[in-house]
Structures are given as C-alpha cells and as structure tokens.
Design a protein around this motif. Structure first.
Motif, PDB file in Angstrom:
ATOM      1  N   ASP A 204     -44.011  11.815  33.926  1.00  0.00           N
ATOM      2  CA  ASP A 204     -43.656  13.230  33.795  1.00  0.00           C
ATOM      3  C   ASP A 204     -42.812  13.669  34.989  1.00  0.00           C
ATOM      4  O   ASP A 204     -43.287  14.364  35.891  1.00  0.00           O
ATOM      5  CB  ASP A 204     -44.946  14.060  33.686  1.00  0.00           C
TER       6      ASP A 204
ATOM      7  N   LEU B 171     -43.231  16.731  37.871  1.00  0.00           N
ATOM      8  CA  LEU B 171     -43.193  16.432  39.303  1.00  0.00           C
ATOM      9  C   LEU B 171     -42.138  17.274  40.021  1.00  0.00           C
ATOM     10  O   LEU B 171     -42.337  17.725  41.149  1.00  0.00           O
ATOM     11  CB  LEU B 171     -42.904  14.936  39.511  1.00  0.00           C
TER      12      LEU B 171
ATOM     13  N   THR C 288     -57.097  27.999  48.398  1.00  0.00           N
ATOM     14  CA  THR C 288     -55.925  27.157  48.672  1.00  0.00           C
ATOM     15  C   THR C 288     -54.820  27.992  49.311  1.00  0.00           C
ATOM     16  O   THR C 288     -54.906  29.222  49.382  1.00  0.00           O
ATOM     17  CB  THR C 288     -55.451  26.457  47.389  1.00  0.00           C
TER      18      THR C 288
ATOM     19  N   SER D  74     -51.530  28.460  48.593  1.00  0.00           N
ATOM     20  CA  SER D  74     -50.514  29.229  47.873  1.00  0.00           C
ATOM     21  C   SER D  74     -50.760  29.185  46.372  1.00  0.00           C
ATOM     22  O   SER D  74     -51.079  28.129  45.814  1.00  0.00           O
ATOM     23  CB  SER D  74     -49.113  28.675  48.178  1.00  0.00           C
ATOM     24  N   GLY D  75     -50.582  30.341  45.756  1.00  0.00           N
ATOM     25  CA  GLY D  75     -50.731  30.405  44.303  1.00  0.00           C
ATOM     26  C   GLY D  75     -49.412  30.495  43.579  1.00  0.00           C
ATOM     27  O   GLY D  75     -49.335  30.247  42.380  1.00  0.00           O
TER      28      GLY D  75
ATOM     29  N   ILE E 287     -44.882  26.607  49.918  1.00  0.00           N
ATOM     30  CA  ILE E 287     -45.262  26.344  51.310  1.00  0.00           C
ATOM     31  C   ILE E 287     -44.110  26.616  52.267  1.00  0.00           C
ATOM     32  O   ILE E 287     -44.263  27.309  53.261  1.00  0.00           O
ATOM     33  CB  ILE E 287     -45.728  24.876  51.464  1.00  0.00           C
TER      34      ILE E 287
ATOM     35  N   MET F 262     -50.856  22.838  56.088  1.00  0.00           N
ATOM     36  CA  MET F 262     -51.094  21.873  55.000  1.00  0.00           C
ATOM     37  C   MET F 262     -52.246  20.932  55.319  1.00  0.00           C
ATOM     38  O   MET F 262     -52.978  20.496  54.440  1.00  0.00           O
ATOM     39  CB  MET F 262     -49.824  21.073  54.708  1.00  0.00           C
TER      40      MET F 262
ATOM     41  N   PHE G  18     -55.070  19.417  52.924  1.00  0.00           N
ATOM     42  CA  PHE G  18     -54.865  18.019  52.548  1.00  0.00           C
ATOM     43  C   PHE G  18     -55.200  17.085  53.716  1.00  0.00           C
ATOM     44  O   PHE G  18     -54.951  17.420  54.881  1.00  0.00           O
ATOM     45  CB  PHE G  18     -53.416  17.766  52.143  1.00  0.00           C
TER      46      PHE G  18
ATOM     47  N   MET H 129     -47.832  12.188  49.116  1.00  0.00           N
ATOM     48  CA  MET H 129     -46.734  13.096  48.750  1.00  0.00           C
ATOM     49  C   MET H 129     -45.399  12.654  49.328  1.00  0.00           C
ATOM     50  O   MET H 129     -44.341  13.063  48.842  1.00  0.00           O
ATOM     51  CB  MET H 129     -47.066  14.518  49.213  1.00  0.00           C
TER      52      MET H 129
ATOM     53  N   SER I 233     -54.526  15.545  44.748  1.00  0.00           N
ATOM     54  CA  SER I 233     -53.374  16.389  44.451  1.00  0.00           C
ATOM     55  C   SER I 233     -53.898  17.580  43.675  1.00  0.00           C
ATOM     56  O   SER I 233     -54.826  17.449  42.878  1.00  0.00           O
ATOM     57  CB  SER I 233     -52.363  15.605  43.616  1.00  0.00           C
ATOM     58  N   GLY I 234     -53.327  18.760  43.922  1.00  0.00           N
ATOM     59  CA  GLY I 234     -53.827  19.959  43.244  1.00  0.00           C
ATOM     60  C   GLY I 234     -55.192  20.326  43.787  1.00  0.00           C
ATOM     61  O   GLY I 234     -55.465  20.165  44.975  1.00  0.00           O
TER      62      GLY I 234
ATOM     63  N   ASN J  46     -52.522  27.316  41.753  1.00  0.00           N
ATOM     64  CA  ASN J  46     -52.402  26.555  42.988  1.00  0.00           C
ATOM     65  C   ASN J  46     -51.047  25.853  43.009  1.00  0.00           C
ATOM     66  O   ASN J  46     -50.766  25.033  42.142  1.00  0.00           O
ATOM     67  CB  ASN J  46     -53.528  25.508  43.041  1.00  0.00           C
ATOM     68  N   VAL J  47     -50.216  26.200  43.963  1.00  0.00           N
ATOM     69  CA  VAL J  47     -48.927  25.497  44.058  1.00  0.00           C
ATOM     70  C   VAL J  47     -48.804  24.805  45.420  1.00  0.00           C
ATOM     71  O   VAL J  47     -47.707  24.570  45.905  1.00  0.00           O
ATOM     72  CB  VAL J  47     -47.730  26.445  43.826  1.00  0.00           C
ATOM     73  N   THR J  48     -49.933  24.485  46.020  1.00  0.00           N
ATOM     74  CA  THR J  48     -49.930  23.869  47.341  1.00  0.00           C
ATOM     75  C   THR J  48     -49.611  22.374  47.234  1.00  0.00           C
ATOM     76  O   THR J  48     -50.377  21.630  46.623  1.00  0.00           O
ATOM     77  CB  THR J  48     -51.295  24.071  48.019  1.00  0.00           C
ATOM     78  N   GLY J  49     -48.513  21.956  47.812  1.00  0.00           N
ATOM     79  CA  GLY J  49     -48.134  20.533  47.777  1.00  0.00           C
ATOM     80  C   GLY J  49     -47.477  20.164  46.452  1.00  0.00           C
ATOM     81  O   GLY J  49     -47.371  20.977  45.528  1.00  0.00           O
ATOM     82  N   PHE J  50     -47.012  18.939  46.406  1.00  0.00           N
ATOM     83  CA  PHE J  50     -46.337  18.463  45.195  1.00  0.00           C
ATOM     84  C   PHE J  50     -47.368  18.138  44.111  1.00  0.00           C
ATOM     85  O   PHE J  50     -48.469  17.671  44.409  1.00  0.00           O
ATOM     86  CB  PHE J  50     -45.510  17.205  45.508  1.00  0.00           C
ATOM     87  N   ASP J  51     -46.975  18.336  42.869  1.00  0.00           N
ATOM     88  CA  ASP J  51     -47.899  18.136  41.743  1.00  0.00           C
ATOM     89  C   ASP J  51     -47.968  16.655  41.341  1.00  0.00           C
ATOM     90  O   ASP J  51     -47.548  16.271  40.240  1.00  0.00           O
ATOM     91  CB  ASP J  51     -47.463  18.982  40.548  1.00  0.00           C
ATOM     92  N   LEU J  52     -48.514  15.846  42.235  1.00  0.00           N
ATOM     93  CA  LEU J  52     -48.614  14.419  41.894  1.00  0.00           C
ATOM     94  C   LEU J  52     -49.537  14.198  40.700  1.00  0.00           C
ATOM     95  O   LEU J  52     -49.379  13.215  39.965  1.00  0.00           O
ATOM     96  CB  LEU J  52     -49.132  13.621  43.094  1.00  0.00           C
TER      97      LEU J  52
ATOM     98  N   ARG K 215     -49.501  15.697  38.035  1.00  0.00           N
ATOM     99  CA  ARG K 215     -48.676  15.691  36.818  1.00  0.00           C
ATOM    100  C   ARG K 215     -48.062  14.303  36.616  1.00  0.00           C
ATOM    101  O   ARG K 215     -47.857  13.854  35.494  1.00  0.00           O
ATOM    102  CB  ARG K 215     -47.558  16.735  36.921  1.00  0.00           C
ATOM    103  N   LEU K 216     -47.744  13.657  37.720  1.00  0.00           N
ATOM    104  CA  LEU K 216     -47.156  12.314  37.638  1.00  0.00           C
ATOM    105  C   LEU K 216     -48.194  11.283  37.198  1.00  0.00           C
ATOM    106  O   LEU K 216     -47.910  10.396  36.389  1.00  0.00           O
ATOM    107  CB  LEU K 216     -46.593  11.946  39.012  1.00  0.00           C
TER     108      LEU K 216
END
Lengths: 499, 425
Positions: A189, A193, A411, A413-414, A418, A426, A430, A438, B162-163, B169-175, B177-178
C-alpha cells in the motif's frame, strides 16, 4: 544557487513558474509555525506533473534539497524552507482532472484548495469529507502530506481514509502513477504510506479521492454550558453511548469571546463557559434517532440551553464561528501557537483541565477549541513573538502539554503532523527501534535525504535523540553537505528567531 | 529441519501448499514476542527462511514461495492487550482469533470490523498481514480504515510499533498501512489495534430471487440511490444462471425501518429475516465467501461503473471445463468472486490469462486462489507496473538477508540480496 541549474529551471518553468526575487521569496519563509523562518533560495511553481518531474530531476542532479509546499497553512513547520534548498509550491496546479459521480471519485491536482473540491462535487450530490479549519485556503496536497483532519473527521475519518490514489514525483524525477483507485491495493500500500509522510518520501502532484454522498439531512446543535468540564463529560458520554454525530466540537469561554468580538460572530452566548457544537447527519430517521440520544445526554450533563440551527444560514454562521476561531484569536494577541494532541476520549475532562493549568502556570493566555469527539485537543496559546521570554514560556508549555498527554495514553498529533515543532518529542512516543523502522522507507524513497530534510524524524547521534546533529557544530561545509538532514537541522539554529 | 540451531524448535503442525515444489513446511508457534525475536535472530544467523503465517486460512490466496524452512505462526500469541469500550478501541496480540475479538467487542457493545469468514481460525495478525477486509466493508470500509496501529518484529529481530491505540493519530509515518497486506514479507505482526464500530441495534436480512443475473445491475443502481449505507449487498449466481440478491440493513431500529420502507418496489417480494433468523442468515452469507482451500477462486475488482462490463468478461472467460460453480457479485464494493471448484488447473490458468488481457482496458484487477497446482500455473496477482521496483526496494531494505520467505505477493522481480535504492540511476 548553481548557475547551470538556475538556467535549466528557467527553461523548464518560464517566468511565471520561478520566483527568484527575494522580496517575493520572503512570502515563503515560513508556514503557520511562525517561530521558524528561512527565506528559500528559490521558489518553483510547476504548472503540472510533467514540469514538476523535470524540476525534480534537475534538482536531483545538482543535489539540491526540496521542500514541498501547498498553501503554507500547516502549523508545524513542515513547509519551512531549509538551507540551500528550494521550495516547490503547487499553487499553479489547481485543476479537477476527473470527477466521476458514478464511482464517486475525483482526481485532482495537488494545489486544488480543499473547499473547491466540495464545491465541484456538490452539483453531483457529493462532498469531500475532510474539512480542516483552513479549508478555504489549504490544498489537497498539503492535506495529503499531513493526513489532515477537520471537525467532520469524527465520523468520516482523516484524509488517509479518503485518498484512493496518487501521482507522486520521486526524488529523482520519476513519475510514479498510482492514480487508479483500487478495491484493495495491488501489492504494498504505497498510497497509504505516502499519505502523512510530510513531503519526505515524494512530491505528490495528483490525488484521487473518494467522494461521499451528501446526507439527506443535516442538523446543527449548539449546547451551552456554564462549565467546561461538563461539556467534556457530555462528549465522553456520547462516545460511550455510541451516539453517531458527524462532528463534536468544543469552544471555551476565551474562544467564544474572541469569536463574538470578530467578524466571525456566530451568536454564541458570551457569558457561557463553553459551547458544544454538534452536527448530526444522515437520513431523517438517523438524524432523529441520534438527536434524541444527544438531547438526553446534554440534559443529564446540565446543558443550560440547546439551540437547533433553523436553516442553512444559521448553520453556516455557527460553523463560521468555529472555523474562524483561530483568526478571531488575533484580537487577543498578535500571535497564536496552536497545539495539536490527542488523548483517550475517556480522559477529556482531566486533560483539558491539565493543559489549561500548564499554560496558566506559565502566565500564558490559553483558549480551547477542539475536536472533542476524536479526543483531539487544540490548546491555543496567545503570545507576542517580539517578547522572547513569552516565546520561551509558550514553547515550554507546548512541550509539557505533549508530555502529559503521552503519559495519559495520548499521542503527539491528530492532524497537524510533526514537522519541526514536535520533532524533538517523537522519542516520547516512539522507541529508537520504532524510529529506525521509519528511516527504512526513507532510505528507499530519499537515499540522499534531500526531501524536506530535517523534519519529522529526530536526528540521532551518539545514541542520543536530539534535534541538533553533531555535524551542525562543524563549520566544515563538506561535513554539512554530507548530511542534508544535518545541514537542515543546523539551519534551524540559523533561522530568524522571533523578533 | 536439518539446522542445528533450530533443532530445539517445537513443531506444532505442518503447512501444505505454500512451497512451489509441494514440500510440507514444519510450523512452529512462538508463545511470545521474545521467542519470535530469538527465532528470527537464529534464522538470520543460519540463513534460514521463515514463512510468517497466522492461522493459515489465507495461504491459498498467495503465490507459493520457492523456499521456506520453517513456517512461523503467531497463533499461540493470544490475548487482549487493551480494550476500552468507552473509547471504542481494542488492541490484541496477533494470534487472537477474529471470533474471540468479535465476542469481546460485542460484550463491550461494539461491532468488530472486519467481519471475516473463517473467523474461528483466522487470527488478527493473519488478517492484518493478508490485508483482509470483511463482509461488512460496504458499511464499515476496508480493514485499513479500522487499523490504528501495529507492533511488528522485523527481519533484523527488532520490534517496533507504528500508529497507536487512538482513533485519531498522525504521529510518524503510517508503516502499519505498509505492513497491512504485505503477507509477512516486511515483518511479523505481533500486535494490532483496531477501531471498533457501533453495534447495530437491529439487523434485517433480505433475500430476493432474481430471474437473471443481469437484473442485478438495475437493482444495484436503484438500491444505491435509495439506501445510503447497507451493511451488505451481494448477488449470488448459481450455475444454472439463477440468482439471489442478499441485502442487510443494520443500525438503530427506526433507521432500519426507514431504510426498509425506502427500498425500491422490487424488494417487496424479498424474504425477510429478523432477530435470530437474521443472525443465522448473516452467518450463512459470510461463510459463503470464497475459500480457495476448497477449490479454484478468481476475484475480479473494478470500479463500480465497470462491474457490469467485468461481469461480462468473466462470463466469457469461464466456460466449458471452467464453468463457474458459484459467483458472488458485490456491485457497490465493485468485486466479483468466481468459484471454479475442481476445474483443471491448466484450463483455469489459461482462462485467467485471457481474462487478464481482456480486463486490462477496464482496469479490472484479477486475483487467483486455489490449490497449489493452480498457483504453480498462474500468478495469483496481476503484474505490477513501475511501482514494483519501489516495492522491491522496500522489501530489500526491510529484509536484506531474505529472512522471510519471498514471492507470496505480486511479482517484484528478484531479491538482490542487499538494499539498493529504487531511485538509484
């Protein structure tokens, strides 16, 4: 800027597509995060995907960093220029390329303004659901970069749920056409991504989106409270009771006062401590069923009054107040710091209270206007950027707000992303392993780290998470060239600071 | 297993039909993430190839791999990690079955989407790895809309998330989804979080006999105009050409009643089930989803406006020895599932190739599942375009040593053994 590159870009873009004059480039020195500023070396405004691809290839060949930019309404510094880099704007790419009412999709260029898409779709009884407050200015490309939200995303979901295809120009100028909407992705997908990747994987130039049928009926309610806690509790109870409004927005007293004193005056009662703006949509039966449930909760939670918009005009006015709230806050102070955090919806009351305390403890004026239904808080701190001490307190409050929200299971950010603003935080959310993972797609899509370098992912060195890389301490230009991320991060310290 | 480092691995089962040469693959089921990480480290050290699976229910939808030394099932990593009914989210370990998740969600007053077939043996991790959506996707959307986050073990033995667990939640890349739909080629999903949907108060299941399958398009068009969001809608076509339309309306009682009242006139002769009968009808409908372990299946996806054209192509492609045993068309999802039973693999493969060629102009995607003999003859997935080299590069970056068995998804070209950027020129 290299003369040969400049010559090449002039040939590709023509005079309308290239901004060389510094006085015009200044307009691109920042986005909505006014703390961070840097005038870009050049601003490129390609007219279509083909031009964008030729530009990207030329920039690749000359090793020049690229910062993609939509309308510049982002609030986290995602479009802040970087040292030695150019900005590529999508302002000339604003066409609706295809609108298919049967398949309920639209294919648009990335520079199309969000609200224009819903306008184009309205004649077919459709609309585009994500509706950021800046929807009259923000672009679909910017929405994709940040996976933008908006009040109605409570029901309909953020941008990623609506994007079904993309055309992206990769770091080396290759055009990757993923525009055909698929029931399920063919292979990995990549579209999913790329959405929310903050311009760090590719330059998105075209977007295929899913359109939503306009509801048969929409009802807008305004519940008035004499206590912000009670408004928060009403929202938590509606979620727990599985009621299904399409939007649940809270505005607190300071916001109400600012809105009512502005051109966005919506008729919110100025003596209220909070108002809850609720929208219910669907068939007549659906609206009736939801409205009845909502009314019961509002009564239990002590709403002083519940108004029902009597027509489209009143409805539009109530929403204009909500969406104009950020603009209205300009009356309170010259600058506004809009934070964006998400908390579990069961903890709305305590975290709204805590974030407000954090600001007040630092002598700051805070207003709350937020997507309560999603637990997406926006404590808005008014300040004056000419006052360095106040700026420092604002930044400190922002960091503390992020910390307490994450401690509570929230978290960073909604919907804003960032960018530069939250890069340092971050690591609160994470682990190093999460962040390493990432970096992997980044290695693939941007091996030279030229795509919006120095954003989103914290730069780490010597087993430490930091926003300033070790290379930034070096005065050796070669060392800086070796790592555009590092150069970009160093440039953060060089940027104009608040006056 | 000849390698000394894996001699102490407990084998709990064997997996058939996953490797091109037909060999059986021993299955192990680590009990927790630490055991899985250890296994990945040992496989990497000894150059063994692991085949990640969940309950193994979707393996027959994927291409056979050239080599797998050990299948790693997450089925023993079970349990709800976090469930907050008042926040509408659930997080569980990968081996938790979809049936048990559904039960847990129901106890909290929610509906769990995806509502998948084979729920008793399908695991959360397997469903995420396969990117499998449920029969409720018309109302609830595809799995990727519900997936809030994942935790995965990558090929280097690291575990990362991820997520998260929040609905926004849009923190970081949506891995995540990958990872969703990557068939375990990028990592092994060990935990996932889903958004829960509102449980319908009432479900009404309607079955309407149709004289001809062709009547379906008009019916579908009228229904789309009348009812905003049915729970399910499909046309089932039997070998003799007779057809039945299935429609489920679900939600709050007055809403369902209003939708029922608004149905086009044709539905007045439908058989209507409610309450427990509707629940049984739903179970029956869901278990009517194609299972390639039982015979050849072809899935055709197209835009809604092209489903009728795609159906004509399907009708022309499968005749004689490949005459369909059963066809399910979901006009609004834009999907056609064709069950071909035990039709000869060579004939099915030939028909699929012809269908793919004919379907290209309408941009329909054709996917195949079935017994190993068929999957050796024809690719389960359509050929990809230029995007495949980016996918190849992602695979090589995430798994440079080829720890995870490759080749189950679309053809990405050869694994080059070390990561090189797709964009390198």
């Amino acid at each position: 800027m290299d003369r040969a590159l400049l010559h090449e870009l002039r040939a590709i873009l023509g005079p309308r597509g290239l901004i060389e004059d510094r006085t015009r480039r200044v307009a691109y020195e920042c986005d909505g995060l006014a703390f961070e500023r840097r005038v870009p070396e050049l601003v490129l405004l390609p007219a279509d995907t083909a031009q964008a691809a030729r530009c990207m290839r030329a920039l690749h060949d000359h090793g020049v960093p690229v910062v993609p930019r939509g309308a510049g309404t982002g609030l986290t510094g995602g479009a802040t220029p970087v040292e030695g880099g150019v900005v590529i704007g999508t302002a000339r790419m604003r066409r609706v390329l295809e609108l298919d009412p049967v398949d309920r999709i639209a294919r648009v260029e990335a520079g199309l303004v969000n609200v224009e898409l819903s306008r184009a779709a309205a004649k077919h009884g459709l609309f585009y659901a994500p509706d950021p407050s800046s929807q009259r200015a923000c672009t679909l490309g910017g929405n994709v970069a940040n996976n933008a939200g908006g009040p109605h995303c409570f029901r309909h979901g953020n941008t990623t749920r609506h994007v079904v295809g993309l055309v992206a120009v990769m770091h080396d100028g290759e055009v990757l056409d993923l525009s055909e909407p698929r029931v399920d992705p063919l292979g990995d997908d990549l579209v999913g991504l790329l959405v929310g990747s903050e311009g760090m994987f590719a330059l998105v130039t075209e977007i295929t989106v899913r359109l939503t049928p306009a509801p048969q009926r929409v009802e807008t309610l305004l519940a008035v409270f004499d206590d912000l806690d009670a408004a928060c509790d009403a929202v938590s109870e509606m979620i727990a009771e599985q009621l299904e409004p399409s939007a649940l927005e809270i505005l607190d007293k300071l916001t109400i006062e600012a809105v009512e004193a502005s051109v966005f005056a919506a008729g919110y009662p100025p003596d209220a401590e909070a108002v809850l703006l609720i929208e219910v949509e669907g068939s007549d039966a659906e609206v009736e069923a939801n409205s009845a449930g909502i009314a019961r909760v509002l009564e239990r939670r002590g709403a002083l009054e519940t108004r029902r918009a009597t027509g489209d005009e009143e409805r539009a006015k109530l929403w204009a107040g909500r969406k104009g709230a950020y603009g209205a806050m300009g009356r309170v102070a010259p600058d506004l710091y809009v934070t964006d955090v998400v908390v579990p919806r069961t903890k709305l009351r305590e975290l709204v209270r805590r974030t407000t305390e954090i600001c007040r403890e630092r002598g700051l004026k805070v207003a709350n206007v937020f997507h309560a239904g999603d637990g997406n808080l926006h404590p808005n701190v008014s300040y004056d950027r000419r006052d360095p001490d106040e700026v420092a307190r604002v930044l400190d409050a922002g960091e503390k707000i992020m910390e307490v929200c994450i401690e509570a299971g929230g978290t960073l950010s909604g919907e804003h992303g960032i960018g530069l603003e939250k890069q340092k935080q971050m690591h609160l959310y994470f682990s190093p392993a999460d962040l390493d993972a990432m970096e992997r797609p980044r290695d693939v899509f941007d091996p030279a780290r030229r795509m919006n370098p120095g954003k989103t992912l914290p730069i780490r060195a010597c087993m430490e998470t930091r926003t300033r890389p070790i290379a930034a301490a070096s005065s050796d230009p070669a060392a800086r060239r070796a790592s555009p991320d590092a150069a970009a991060a160093q440039s953060t310290s060089d940027r104009e600071r608040p006056r | 297993m000849t390698t000394r480092s894996l001699r102490d691995v407990e084998v709990v089962d064997v997996l058939r039909g996953a490797v091109r040469d037909g060999s059986e693959v021993p299955v192990t089921a680590p009990r927790d993430e630490a055991e899985l990480v250890d296994l990945v480290h040992r496989a990497r050290r000894d150059r063994l190839r692991l085949l990640p699976i969940g309950g193994g229910t979707r393996v027959a939808w994927t291409n056979p791999t050239d080599r797998a030394d050990l299948a790693v099932s997450t089925r023993a990593m079970t349990g709800i990690v976090y469930h907050e009914p008042d926040d509408g989210t659930i997080t569980a370990r990968a081996g938790t079955t979809m049936a048990s998740l559904t039960e847990r969600a129901r106890a909290g007053g929610h509906h769990l989407s995806p509502d998948v077939d084979l729920a008793a043996t399908s695991t959360l991790g397997g469903v995420v790895g396969a990117g499998w959506s449920g029969v409720d996707r018309l109302r609830c959307g595809p799995l990727r809309n519900q997936l809030l986050g994942t935790r995965v073990v990558l090929a280097d033995g690291s575990a990362s998330k991820s997520g998260g667990r929040l609905v926004k939640n849009v923190t970081g890349f949506d891995l995540h989804r990958l990872y969703c739909g990557s068939n375990g080629a990028l990592g092994v999903v060990v935990e996932a979080s889903l958004r829960l949907a509102v449980a319908p108060e009432v479900v009404r299941h309607l079955v309407l006999p149709l004289d001809r399958a062709r009547d379906a398009w008009e019916l579908a068009s009228a229904l789309r105009a009348a009812v905003a969001a049915p729970w399910t809608f499909a046309i089932d076509v039997d070998p003799d050409g007779s057809a039945h339309a299935h429609l489920e309306l679900a939600g709050r009682a007055p809403v369902v009643q209003a939708e029922f009242d608004a149905l086009p006139r044709a539905w007045r002769s439908a058989e209507v089930a409610e309450g427990g009968d509707a629940a049984r009808a739903h179970e029956h409908y869901r278990e009517g989803e194609p299972d390639p372990r039982l015979g050849a299946v072809v899935r055709v996806d197209a835009r809604p406006s092209r489903v009728a054209a795609a159906f004509d192509l399907v009708t022309r492609a499968f005749t004689g020895s490949t005459r369909p045993r059963f066809v399910r068309v979901q006009p609004h999802v834009a999907r056609i599932d064709v069950r071909l039973g035990d039709a000869p693999a060579g004939d099915v493969a030939r028909a699929v190739r012809e269908l793919r060629a004919a379907a290209a102009p309408v941009r329909a995607a054709v996917r195949v599942g079935g017994p190993l003999a068929l999957r050796r003859e024809v690719d389960c997935f359509d050929a990809l375009g230029p995007e495949r080299r980016w996918m190849r590069a992602l695979r090589d970056r995430f798994d440079p040593d080829g720890v995870f068995a490759a080749g189950r998804g679309p053809d990405l070209g050869p694994h080059v053994g070390a990561f090189t950027s797709a964009g390198g020129r």
